[in-house]
Design a protein around this motif. Sequence first.
Motif, short mmCIF file in Angstrom:
data_model
loop_
_atom_site.label_atom_id
_atom_site.label_comp_id
_atom_site.label_asym_id
_atom_site.label_seq_id
_atom_site.Cartn_x
_atom_site.Cartn_y
_atom_site.Cartn_z
N ALA A 118 0.84 -1.20 0.00
CA ALA A 118 0.00 0.00 0.00
C ALA A 118 0.87 1.24 0.00
N ALA A 119 0.42 2.25 -0.70
CA ALA A 119 1.01 3.58 -0.66
C ALA A 119 -0.14 4.57 -0.67
N GLN A 121 3.05 11.24 2.75
CA GLN A 121 2.77 10.01 2.02
C GLN A 121 3.30 8.83 2.83
N LEU A 122 2.46 7.79 2.97
CA LEU A 122 2.82 6.58 3.69
C LEU A 122 2.90 5.42 2.70
N PHE A 123 3.78 4.47 2.96
CA PHE A 123 3.86 3.29 2.11
C PHE A 123 4.34 2.11 2.95
N ALA A 124 3.83 0.91 2.62
CA ALA A 124 4.17 -0.27 3.39
C ALA A 124 3.86 -1.52 2.57
N ALA A 157 8.29 -0.66 5.18
CA ALA A 157 7.38 0.44 5.50
C ALA A 157 8.16 1.74 5.54
N GLY A 158 7.43 2.84 5.39
CA GLY A 158 8.08 4.13 5.47
C GLY A 158 7.11 5.27 5.27
N VAL A 176 11.82 14.70 3.37
CA VAL A 176 12.50 13.73 4.19
C VAL A 176 11.78 12.40 4.01
N ARG A 177 12.55 11.33 3.81
CA ARG A 177 11.98 10.01 3.57
C ARG A 177 12.65 9.02 4.52
N LEU A 178 11.84 8.29 5.25
CA LEU A 178 12.33 7.29 6.17
C LEU A 178 11.73 5.94 5.80
N THR A 179 12.57 4.92 5.64
CA THR A 179 12.09 3.58 5.31
C THR A 179 12.69 2.58 6.29
N ALA A 180 11.90 1.58 6.63
CA ALA A 180 12.34 0.50 7.50
C ALA A 180 12.02 -0.82 6.81
#
Length: 752
Positions: free
Chosen positions: A650-651, A659-662, A678-679, A689-693
């Motif tokens: 999903a985004a 914006q969320l995405f996982a 996810a991020g 700024v973009r954070l992803t895990a």
Amino acid sequence: MTKVRHWLLLSAVAASVSQALADEQIEKTCTPPPATTSGASAKPLSQEAIQTSAKKTTMEGRDAALLEGDVQLRQGDRTLSADKALLDRARGQIQAEGKVVFDDGKLRLTSDHLEASTADESAQLQEVEYRILGTNARGKANKLDVSKESGLSLSGGNFTTCPAEDPVWALEANEINVNPDDGWGEAWGAKFKFYDVPVFYFPYLTFPVTGERKSGLLYPTFGTSDKRGVEYAQPIYWNISPNLDLTFTPRYMSDRGTQLNTEFRYLFGGDDQGELNLEYLGNDSKFTGEDKRRYLFNWKHNGRLDDNWRYQADYTALSDDAYFVDMDSHLGSATDTQITRSGAIAYLSDSWNFTAEVKDFEVLGDYPEPYRALPRLTMSREDRDFFGGLDFAFYSEMTAFDNQDPSRPTAERLHLEPTLSFPLTSPAGSLTTELKLYQTFYQQHDPSNQLEDSVSRSLPQLRIYGQLNFERELLFDGRHYRQTLEPQFQYLYLPKVNQSDIGLYDTTLLREDYHALFRNRRYSGLDRITDANQVTLGVTSRLYDQKNQERLRFSIGEVFYLQDAEVGLDSTTGVVTRSTSALAGELDFRIDEHWGVSGTLLYDTDESVTRRGNFTLDYRVSDNKLVQFTHRYVRDITDDQNIDQAGISAAWELNHQWQLFASHYEDLNLHRAAETFAGFEYEACCFAVRLTARRRLNPILSDGPEFSGQSIYDNSINLEFIFKGLGGGNSSGDKLLSKGLFSYREPYNLSY
């Protein structure tokens, strides 16, 4: 310690983004004011007439005038407004005071004092604010000089693309030069400030005003992972020439050391292009293999000599089998079990086509060594309406197979394949009758003497394929549709020829699905050509709406074996002793503008079990608003082991900034996660700024020392800052999701 490190990074990012939300006014527009230069006049600006208006005009001599009160001057594309202005036509000079606003269609300058020369098209301003029109670039300066030749020159100034009065980031420097025409700026004695806090100091720096790239620092990436520890990568870009560039990236990994990565790209003559990649880590302190040096080399090249001749090369070398697993390189995947090295040259024409290719493999882990093709030569020709409505095709191939294992056989193979076909086509359907001959010669070298040294194999083939097209108008739920019905059939015959005295060099069983029902071959390569006496029946139905867009496609079919197929890869693999194949079906259904369903099924009617199945449910509003659910099942993939996996991706764009995405994929057999990704991304007018895990299974490719001590999962967090106006950009939701191991698959079957 690892968890503490992850949460510290998350907390820092959350605090930064929260502050950004407080400072950035959401209602402010990110759309820059447009550039208005028309370029319609071909006259030099010095020859353009100056038009003036003011509340009061006082002549001072023959060629000078003092304008006061709501002063407006226009010369070509330039405009100037002020409280007071002195215009000297003879000397071509203008002095303005008060609320001075200067606009030449590319620049807008605001100051209390301006001195300009129409002769050399220059201006000087004190305590000025500037804006580069057509972009979000803006700033302030103690002194600003602007000219046609050199653009902007600022003393004691700053540069930013943020719309707020207190910008999120700014570049302050002793001297800044900006040229709007070529889209580049340079600064001396520069400090980069983030929320008014100095972060970096640069004695000299170049930066793009637009999206162009120029030599200098690119944006770093930060991260942390179980495999590599804390990471920091700083790309350095060198624009060598218009057709050459190089990106050098030192990459610090706290648990392994500092890796040096280089990417060199080239373009020659518009037809030859390629890139060289080198990744090198001199001493990997965490690696459990014998040689602590870790490296990757990759070269790719594509080119052409003229309209007919093409050539390409792709070569990769690795230090060890665990490199992709440990290093997370963009040049490969952690699940790769081999790398391919190839080189080819091809001649393409309207009649004959020729290719010469060499192909080698390096196996990663404990997997069988494939054969190398050193070389493979192919020649083909196709003639439509060759004689009396007949089509003629010819394919030939000569290949030398080699293997690094001296106990395995090697061979040279010559294959000739002429084909005659008689096609009949009309809007109502088509019927094609085809005769083919497979003539193959082998010269084999078997150390165990179990294979014949010389083998000649001749196999004729008869294939009859037909299709009918029916359609009707359909009214459903008050809407008009057009439905088609497309039955297909095929008869295939090949006699049985014993091929057990031929080695397996490039042959394996092909995957089964609906389209495979109508193939004339069950194996890849040429070392096994199965006997066949079979009939295939299938049908496809499509549904078109009033816009003639395909909304539904459904296919189902099956093969009916009139006799057993006894030619297999061995005594059992590929051998057919049943009367029918598995029932194969496909479905693509675009329910409405947003919803879609697709799937494939291979169902064994004899044993009443599903052999293979894929199912996908899509909800897609746009590239940044999408949800996808998938399920995949494969029975008896190896040794009674099944693949049974489900996933969701999903985004979702919450607004213009968030914006969320996982994505999450679950192994339903082992009841564990295969991968979780996810991020979030926060995007303001001037920065993002973009954070992803990510959490994923660690592939264990062998029992070798390089894989010893591997944990079940690898956890990682990556952080990216993008400062707009200094290069960089954002990605849509589906592209962000493609970073995962399984990744989002965009629906491609139907249009809406």
